[in-house]
Design a protein around this motif. Structure first.
Motif, short mmCIF file in Angstrom:
data_model
loop_
_atom_site.label_atom_id
_atom_site.label_comp_id
_atom_site.label_asym_id
_atom_site.label_seq_id
_atom_site.Cartn_x
_atom_site.Cartn_y
_atom_site.Cartn_z
N TYR A 1 -32.02 -167.24 51.95
CA TYR A 1 -32.23 -168.21 50.88
C TYR A 1 -33.28 -167.68 49.92
O TYR A 1 -34.13 -166.88 50.27
CB TYR A 1 -32.73 -169.55 51.44
CG TYR A 1 -31.73 -170.30 52.28
CD1 TYR A 1 -31.56 -169.99 53.62
CD2 TYR A 1 -30.98 -171.32 51.73
CE1 TYR A 1 -30.64 -170.68 54.40
CE2 TYR A 1 -30.06 -172.02 52.51
CZ TYR A 1 -29.90 -171.69 53.84
OH TYR A 1 -29.01 -172.38 54.60
N GLN B 1 -36.14 -169.20 47.03
CA GLN B 1 -36.81 -170.41 46.56
C GLN B 1 -37.75 -170.10 45.41
O GLN B 1 -38.66 -169.26 45.55
CB GLN B 1 -37.60 -171.09 47.68
CG GLN B 1 -38.19 -172.43 47.25
CD GLN B 1 -39.01 -173.11 48.33
OE1 GLN B 1 -39.51 -172.46 49.24
NE2 GLN B 1 -39.14 -174.43 48.22
N PRO C 1 -34.91 -174.44 48.36
CA PRO C 1 -34.26 -173.13 48.60
C PRO C 1 -32.80 -173.16 48.19
O PRO C 1 -32.13 -174.19 48.26
CB PRO C 1 -34.42 -172.93 50.10
CG PRO C 1 -35.60 -173.75 50.49
CD PRO C 1 -35.54 -174.95 49.59
N TYR D 1 -36.18 -166.26 52.21
CA TYR D 1 -36.22 -166.63 53.63
C TYR D 1 -35.00 -166.08 54.37
O TYR D 1 -33.88 -166.11 53.86
CB TYR D 1 -36.19 -168.15 53.79
CG TYR D 1 -37.35 -168.89 53.18
CD1 TYR D 1 -37.28 -169.40 51.89
CD2 TYR D 1 -38.52 -169.11 53.91
CE1 TYR D 1 -38.33 -170.11 51.34
CE2 TYR D 1 -39.57 -169.82 53.37
CZ TYR D 1 -39.47 -170.32 52.07
OH TYR D 1 -40.51 -171.02 51.54
N PHE E 1 -29.13 -171.10 48.77
CA PHE E 1 -28.40 -170.16 49.61
C PHE E 1 -28.02 -168.93 48.79
O PHE E 1 -27.52 -169.03 47.67
CB PHE E 1 -27.15 -170.84 50.16
CG PHE E 1 -26.17 -169.91 50.81
CD1 PHE E 1 -25.01 -169.53 50.15
CD2 PHE E 1 -26.41 -169.43 52.08
CE1 PHE E 1 -24.10 -168.67 50.75
CE2 PHE E 1 -25.51 -168.57 52.69
CZ PHE E 1 -24.35 -168.20 52.02
N THR F 1 -28.63 -165.79 57.65
CA THR F 1 -28.51 -166.46 56.36
C THR F 1 -29.78 -166.25 55.56
O THR F 1 -30.88 -166.35 56.10
CB THR F 1 -28.27 -167.96 56.57
OG1 THR F 1 -27.20 -168.17 57.49
CG2 THR F 1 -27.92 -168.63 55.24
#
Lengths: 112, 113
Positions: B36, B38, B44, B87, B46, B34
């Motif tokens: 993310y 930010q 963050p 991330y 998705f 997954t």
């Protein structure tokens, strides 16, 4: 649709004072809830998570505590703040069975 | 032992394609990947998720090789507004409450004019 609320947006508190940050989620039931803290220029540190009412797991020992009095309410507290508690606090939720998390707008806490 | 490893920072220019690679050598059979994004002073957001091969949505593409030991987030034709920290996370929600999303330092992408 689901929404997540956090308040207050910013907070300045003296050392030794208490803290209460609130997070509420709308539009979903029985979510997993999370509290993270982010220091300036750093990644997210998971503080607490909850899989249900009254169920709290702590990831990092500290002077903070969390509670989940209702299904969609998550509260972060402290009895006496430390300077090191300053940071950006984020609440997040996740539907069981799904990987993606959804974050609130965050609370910027400055302990003076 | 860190579950994922990403470059700390990357630079790009407007209009270019950006590829951010994440290493996850110890990924488990049932783990999903997954990503993310930010922005400063925000939580963050998705972006995309995948298990194998390629996933594409309106924001990005995610490429996962057969061994799944790494993944690459591809951002087509970036703009200044894509400047953010990205991330990469791995995990398996089938573990129920044991799935604990863990964010590392992420990759700070700076897009230049």
């Amino acid at each position: 649709s689901q929404t997540i609320h956090q308040w207050p947006a910013t907070l300045v508190q003296p050392v030794g004072s208490p803290l209460s940050l609130e997070c509420t989620v709308e539009g979903t039931s029985n979510p997993n809830l999370y509290w993270y803290r982010q220091a300036a220029g750093r990644g997210l540190q998971l503080l607490f998570y909850s899989v249900g009412i009254g169920q709290i797991s702590s990831e990092v020992p500290q002077n903070l505590s969390a509670s989940r009095p209702q299904d969609r309410q998550f509260i972060l507290s402290s009895k006496k703040l430390l300077l090191s508690d300053s940071g950006f606090y984020l609440c997040a939720w996740r539907d069981r069975g799904r990987h993606e998390q959804y974050f609130g707008p965050g609370t910027r806490l400055t302990v003076t | 032992l860190a579950k994922t490893t990403q470059p700390i920072s990357m630079d790009s220019y407007e209009g270019q394609e950006v590829n951010i690679t994440c290493s996850h050598n110890n990924i488990a059979t049932n783990d999903y990947i997954t990503w993310y994004q930010q922005f400063p002073s925000q939580g963050p957001r998705f972006i995309i998720q995948g298990y194998k091969t390629k996933v594409t949505n309106e924001v990005a593409s995610l490429f996962i090789p057969a061994d799944r030991k790494s993944s690459t987030l591809s951002l087509p034709r970036v703009s200044l507004s894509d400047t953010a920290v990205y991330y990469c996370l791995v995990g398996d929600v089938a573990t129920g409450g044991s799935y604990i999303p863990t964010f590392g330092r992420g990759t700070s992408l700076i897009v230049h004019p």
